[in-house]
Design an enzyme around this catalytic site. Structure first.
Site, PDB file in Angstrom:
ATOM      1  CE  LYS A  58      -0.177  -0.164   5.035  1.00  0.00           C
ATOM      2  NZ  LYS A  58      -0.891  -0.675   6.206  1.00  0.00           N
ATOM      3  NE  ARG A 156      -6.916   0.587  10.888  1.00  0.00           N
ATOM      4  CZ  ARG A 156      -5.655   0.413  10.462  1.00  0.00           C
ATOM      5  NH1 ARG A 156      -4.783   1.400  10.541  1.00  0.00           N
ATOM      6  NH2 ARG A 156      -5.254  -0.734   9.960  1.00  0.00           N
ATOM      7  CG  HIS A 185      -4.106  -4.143  12.026  1.00  0.00           C
ATOM      8  ND1 HIS A 185      -2.953  -4.688  11.525  1.00  0.00           N
ATOM      9  CD2 HIS A 185      -3.892  -2.801  12.069  1.00  0.00           C
ATOM     10  CE1 HIS A 185      -2.071  -3.720  11.266  1.00  0.00           C
ATOM     11  NE2 HIS A 185      -2.615  -2.561  11.602  1.00  0.00           N
ATOM     12  NE  ARG A 241      -2.804  -7.785   8.051  1.00  0.00           N
ATOM     13  CZ  ARG A 241      -3.380  -8.197   9.178  1.00  0.00           C
ATOM     14  NH1 ARG A 241      -3.926  -9.392   9.259  1.00  0.00           N
ATOM     15  NH2 ARG A 241      -3.415  -7.415  10.241  1.00  0.00           N
ATOM     16  CE1 TYR A 285      11.218  32.828  -1.687  1.00  0.00           C
ATOM     17  CE2 TYR A 285      11.273  30.479  -1.202  1.00  0.00           C
ATOM     18  CZ  TYR A 285      11.069  31.525  -2.098  1.00  0.00           C
ATOM     19  OH  TYR A 285      10.719  31.242  -3.387  1.00  0.00           O
ATOM     20  CB  CYS A 330      12.865  26.752  -1.398  1.00  0.00           C
ATOM     21  SG  CYS A 330      14.097  27.965  -0.906  1.00  0.00           S
ATOM     22  CG  MET A 331       7.469  23.753  -3.643  1.00  0.00           C
ATOM     23  SD  MET A 331       6.226  24.366  -4.789  1.00  0.00           S
ATOM     24  CE  MET A 331       5.331  25.521  -3.791  1.00  0.00           C
ATOM     25  CG  ASP A 332      10.492  23.405  -6.519  1.00  0.00           C
ATOM     26  OD1 ASP A 332       9.745  22.423  -6.399  1.00  0.00           O
ATOM     27  OD2 ASP A 332      10.097  24.541  -6.830  1.00  0.00           O
TER      28      ASP A 332
HETATM   29  C1  PLP Z   1      -0.093  -1.584   6.870  1.00  0.00           C
HETATM   30  C2  PLP Z   1      -0.675  -2.806   7.428  1.00  0.00           C
HETATM   31  C3  PLP Z   1       0.140  -3.907   7.730  1.00  0.00           C
HETATM   32  C4  PLP Z   1       1.655  -3.862   7.630  1.00  0.00           C
HETATM   33  O1  PLP Z   1       2.203  -3.249   8.772  1.00  0.00           O
HETATM   34  P1  PLP Z   1       3.796  -3.147   8.999  1.00  0.00           P
HETATM   35  O2  PLP Z   1       3.943  -2.576  10.355  1.00  0.00           O
HETATM   36  O3  PLP Z   1       4.310  -2.218   7.936  1.00  0.00           O
HETATM   37  O4  PLP Z   1       4.351  -4.512   8.855  1.00  0.00           O
HETATM   38  C5  PLP Z   1      -0.482  -5.075   8.124  1.00  0.00           C
HETATM   39  N1  PLP Z   1      -1.824  -5.142   8.261  1.00  0.00           N
HETATM   40  C6  PLP Z   1      -2.632  -4.103   8.001  1.00  0.00           C
HETATM   41  C7  PLP Z   1      -4.101  -4.246   8.171  1.00  0.00           C
HETATM   42  C8  PLP Z   1      -2.086  -2.898   7.595  1.00  0.00           C
HETATM   43  O5  PLP Z   1      -2.888  -1.860   7.360  1.00  0.00           O
END
Ligand code: PLP
Length: 396
Positions: A58, A156, A185, A241, A285, A330-332
């Site tokens: 992601k 969540r 999670h 995950r 700036y 700065c921005m860039d």
């Molecule tokens: C982002 C995410 C992970 C991965 O987490 P890490 O700490 O980067 O390993 C696993 N499960 C869910 C639901 C997430 O949103």
């Protein structure tokens, strides 16, 4: 033209373009990602946990480039990639990725036909949404693959664990759905104390037990992010995950990565100007930095539009030396103080994040300086920064 002058001109014309920068790209600033390191990190986390990984890509693979990272993961033998949104999964399919893909977050009901057509597995966590999903699924060919998300303490997404049985039974009864997995999670797996995670595991397993006693066994049980996978053997189940670990980012100070993991990303730039400014000269700036004597000031083509921060006290690496960023970012662009680096030359390589020889500016260090965490540092690297994938320094 006299003789001396033409010799000088010749010497200049014959000078190689890059005398010391060894700049492999034609960009002013760019990110290099070592996919060999990512493959190695994936192997390490799977060896360490004895569990296959769903590699989380992601947020453009935490800034590392979703498609190249997902392809590298598949090369390393991974069969599952996870993203947050459907459009991220669709982009991977468009890029030719054929492994299992899971959307961890919300999917709009209107997108159900698309998820089904592209074999993308979705998280489900709410009965009202699921009923809308079923409406769309009823007019689409095939079945929708879902993973039931159980809320056990994160606060969540997720069906509250007390309703996990009822919700999952309803899903299992739907001919248009395949209940492919069940997951939760962790909120605090990256902290020194284990109490919250233990409670979350207990609640999750209550649901798993209830389901099992009724003969419902979703094939893929998963719970752990990188920190959970490292710290809680019990919570590895069928898949971990993992995001942070495969990028070589420490999940937290309390749960650092074991030896062997390496960060895969280096943010580089060229030094695009070097000038001596007279004493009392303003820099950037607001002239918030004023030279105290004649000073050598360099310019690097990086600013807050790249995800750098407009704060004081930053450092970058040039010729394996830490130099100070001075004046407002700065921005860039931003400016660096080069008095300690008389050898620095125009177009020399600058490293803002990552290793340069023996020196390292880690995402953890930048995170501390920015008042945030390493994850936010890499996720904040702007899209306009080109991502390049040089030949790996790893053998694998
Ligand atoms: C982002 C995410 C992970 C991965 O987490 P890490 O700490 O980067 O390993 C696993 N499960 C869910 C639901 C997430 O949103």
């Amino acid at each position: 033209m006299n003789y001396n002058c033409s010799i000088q001109w010749l010497a200049l014309a014959c000078k190689p373009v890059y005398t010391r920068g060894m700049n492999p790209t034609s960009y002013s600033t760019w990110i290099e990602i070592d996919l060999g390191i990512i493959r190695q990190n994936i192997k390490l986390i799977q060896q360490l946990t004895g569990c296959p990984a769903m590699v989380i890509v992601k947020g453009n693979a935490y800034g590392h480039g979703a498609l190249p990272v997902a392809r590298a993961a598949v090369e390393a033998g991974v069969t599952w990639c996870g993203v947050s949104r459907l459009e991220e999964a669709l982009a991977l399919r468009r890029g030719g990725l054929s492994c299992h893909l899971m959307v961890l977050g919300y999917t709009p009901p209107e997108e159900i036909p698309s998820a089904m057509a592209h074999q993308i597995s979705l998280a489900v966590y709410d009965l009202i949404l699921v009923k809308k999903y079923l409406d769309y699924a009823s007019t689409s060919p095939g079945q929708l693959k879902v993973h039931v998300k159980i809320e056990t303490g994160m606060g969540r997404l997720g069906i509250p664990y007390q309703m996990g049985l009822e919700f999952t039974r309803f899903l299992a009864d739907q001919p248009k759905l395949i209940v492919e997995g069940i997951f939760t999670h962790f909120a605090r797996a990256d902290e020194p104390t284990a109490d919250t995670t233990r409670l979350q595991i207990e609640r999750f397993e209550t649901v798993l037990d209830e389901l099992q006693s009724r003969g419902i066994c979703p094939p893929l049980v998963h719970a752990s992010n990188s920190a959970g996978a490292i710290s809680f053997k019990k919570a590895r189940y069928d898949l971990i995950r993992t995001g942070a670990a495969i990028y070589g980012l420490n999940p937290s100070p309390a749960v650092p990565l074991p030896d062997g993991f390496e960060p895969a990303l280096t943010w580089k730039a060229r030094l695009i100007s070097i000038k001596e400014l007279a004493e009392g000269h303003g820099v950037s700036y607001g002239s918030r930095y004023i030279t105290r004597r004649a000073e050598r000031i360099g310019v690097i083509p990086v600013g807050y539009a790249d995800g750098y921060r407009r704060i004081d006290g930053q450092e970058v690496l040039i010729n394996e030396t830490r130099v100070r960023v001075v004046g407002s970012v700065c921005m860039d662009q931003c400016m660096v103080q080069l008095d300690d680096l008389p050898g620095a030359g125009l177009e020399d390589e600058v490293v803002l994040l990552g290793r340069q020889g023996r020196q390292l500016i880690s995402a953890e260090e930048l995170g501390k300086r920015w008042g945030t965490i390493n994850y936010e540092v890499v996720c904040g690297l702007a899209n306009r920064l080109p991502r390049i994938y040089p030949k790996s320094i790893r053998a694998s």
